[in-house]
Design a protein around this motif. Structure first.
Motif, short mmCIF file in Angstrom:
data_model
loop_
_atom_site.label_atom_id
_atom_site.label_comp_id
_atom_site.label_asym_id
_atom_site.label_seq_id
_atom_site.Cartn_x
_atom_site.Cartn_y
_atom_site.Cartn_z
N ARG A 107 6.56 -5.75 -8.12
CA ARG A 107 7.05 -5.38 -9.45
C ARG A 107 5.92 -4.87 -10.35
N SER A 108 4.70 -5.39 -10.15
CA SER A 108 3.61 -5.08 -11.08
C SER A 108 2.61 -4.06 -10.56
N SER A 109 2.78 -3.61 -9.32
CA SER A 109 1.81 -2.66 -8.75
C SER A 109 2.00 -1.26 -9.35
N ARG A 110 1.09 -0.87 -10.21
CA ARG A 110 1.15 0.46 -10.83
C ARG A 110 1.03 1.56 -9.79
N LEU A 125 3.19 6.02 -6.39
CA LEU A 125 3.51 6.62 -5.09
C LEU A 125 5.00 6.95 -5.01
N LEU A 126 5.83 6.01 -5.47
CA LEU A 126 7.27 6.25 -5.45
C LEU A 126 7.63 7.45 -6.33
N GLU A 127 6.96 7.54 -7.48
CA GLU A 127 7.19 8.67 -8.39
C GLU A 127 6.81 9.98 -7.72
N ALA A 128 5.67 9.96 -7.02
CA ALA A 128 5.21 11.18 -6.33
C ALA A 128 6.18 11.60 -5.24
N ALA A 158 -4.88 12.75 -8.10
CA ALA A 158 -4.47 12.31 -9.44
C ALA A 158 -5.17 11.02 -9.84
N GLU A 159 -5.26 10.09 -8.89
CA GLU A 159 -5.91 8.81 -9.17
C GLU A 159 -7.42 9.00 -9.35
N GLY A 160 -7.99 9.93 -8.58
CA GLY A 160 -9.42 10.22 -8.70
C GLY A 160 -9.76 10.77 -10.08
#
Length: 381
Positions: free
Chosen positions: A145-148, A153-156, A207-209
């Motif tokens: 639930r809290s993993s940003r 990843l799901l959004e991507a 994106a994360e980088g």
């Protein structure tokens, strides 16, 4: 070869064993031969006399786990009990094993006592195991639930799917079933090697980088390195930092992966078995052994334990109820209707398998530098 090397004669040994067997066991037996042999082996493993065992059963203490487990396996059937009690011959004609079991049966409810003492001996370990399992399940729900990063990843995946399905009936989706994550590797690009999962991971890595490099810590790191970087060097920096983050998702969701191996029905069954065991033990001390002075020590010992066990089982039941609610909530949050799921923990199995695929892609991406990696977008155009 054995005879020449060790001076060991197999035939003589067999004859000696037969002689020993004939001298050890008298000609009259009450129990069946195979059953007699099994109980004999178990009684030897006890390393205690029948008097010592009987005294321990009367007191309700003094037997270790291994002894109790061996005694439980020796429980005679009603028919065997009848044969031993109704034996009309000379008791001395019976073998030591049958005498041993007969002596035990002289203690009221002897084998029920054994089962009760075994329950008491194993109770603490069983409760700790169940509490740890429920705690792990609860932590797994919190992690998901809290993993940003997992949500990113799901959004991507959703955005990529919608982009690929633009203009079709599947375009513009607002959600997708998590099962779809396991199919990302099945969709290959025009080069036959790059999969949709490769593309999603590379995009999220970049994106994360960029996000990390723009953070305070990222700016500090940049100041300590050379200022004038080429675009290629910047891209490689983004990629390296992003890949470090994405490849760490498996560690971040550690309890989710562990939970995938748990069977919730087995846990519920274990809690139920503990309750049943306590009920049997209560009946033994409150009904079966309520009268009789020789049972007083056993009853007092067990009654102290029962109050402790009752408190622990109430806590355990609370843990189980709370975890079932948490699992239902997290499944509904990510997966929709829970009633259609055969396995309540299926969501954790899906995420565990997806994390395995993700780890493999991250390993592959580490092998290549940004300059040598083909443009992932091109393969999907």
């Amino acid at each position: 070869m054995i005879e020449s090397l060790f001076g060991y004669n197999i035939q003589n040994s067999m004859n000696n064993d037969e002689t020993k067997s004939k001298s050890t066991f008298p000609s009259k037996h009450v129990l069946e031969p195979k059953r007699l042999q099994n109980i004999t082996i178990l009684s030897k493993a006890l390393n205690a006399t029948s008097e010592q065992i009987c005294q321990a059963l009367i007191q309700g203490k003094g037997l270790c786990l291994q002894q109790l487990e061996a005694l439980v396996k020796m429980v005679p059937t009603k028919e065997e009990e009848g044969k031993l009690f109704n034996y009309k011959g000379d008791i001395n004609e019976l073998g030591s094993t049958e005498k041993f079991v007969r002596a035990m049966l002289s203690v009221p409810f002897a084998f029920q006592r054994v089962e009760g003492m075994l329950y008491k001996e194993t109770f603490e370990d069983e409760v700790v195991h169940l509490k740890n399992s429920f705690s792990m399940l609860e932590e797994a729900c919190k992690e998901l639930r809290s993993s940003r990063l997992f949500l990113k990843l799901l959004e991507a995946v959703l955005k990529t799917g919608n982009r690929m399905n633009v203009g079709t009936i599947r375009g513009g989706a607002r959600a997708f079933k998590l099962d779809a994550l396991l199919k990302l590797s099945d969709i290959k690009g025009t080069d036959g090697r790059t999969t949709l999962l490769h593309f999603v991971v590379q995009e999220i890595v970049r994106a994360e980088g960029i996000r990390v490099s723009d953070s305070i810590m990222g700016k500090i790191c940049q100041k300590s390195s050379k200022v004038n970087k080429t675009e290629e060097e910047k891209e490689e920096g983004y990629r390296r930092m992003g890949l470090e983050l994405v490849s760490g998702l498996s560690t971040e969701l550690y309890n989710v992966k562990k939970t995938a191996t748990i069977d919730l029905d087995v846990l519920a069954s274990s809690v139920s078995n503990l309750r049943d065991g306590m009920s049997k033990l209560q009946y033994l001390v409150e009904k079966d052994l309520c009268n009789g002075e020789e049972s007083e020590n056993f009853v007092n010992s067990i009654k102290c334990f029962l109050s402790y066990a009752d408190r622990n089982l109430r806590e355990l039941q609370g843990d189980e109820d709370r975890v079932i609610v948490r699992v239902k909530e997290i499944t509904e949050y990510f997966h929709g209707d829970v009633s259609k799921e055969d396995n309540p923990l299926r969501i954790f199995v899906i995420v565990r398998d997806f994390l395995g695929m993700l780890d493999n892609v991250c390993k592959e991406l580490r092998r290549f530098k940004a300059s040598h990696t083909p443009n992932p977008i091109a393969t999907f155009r």
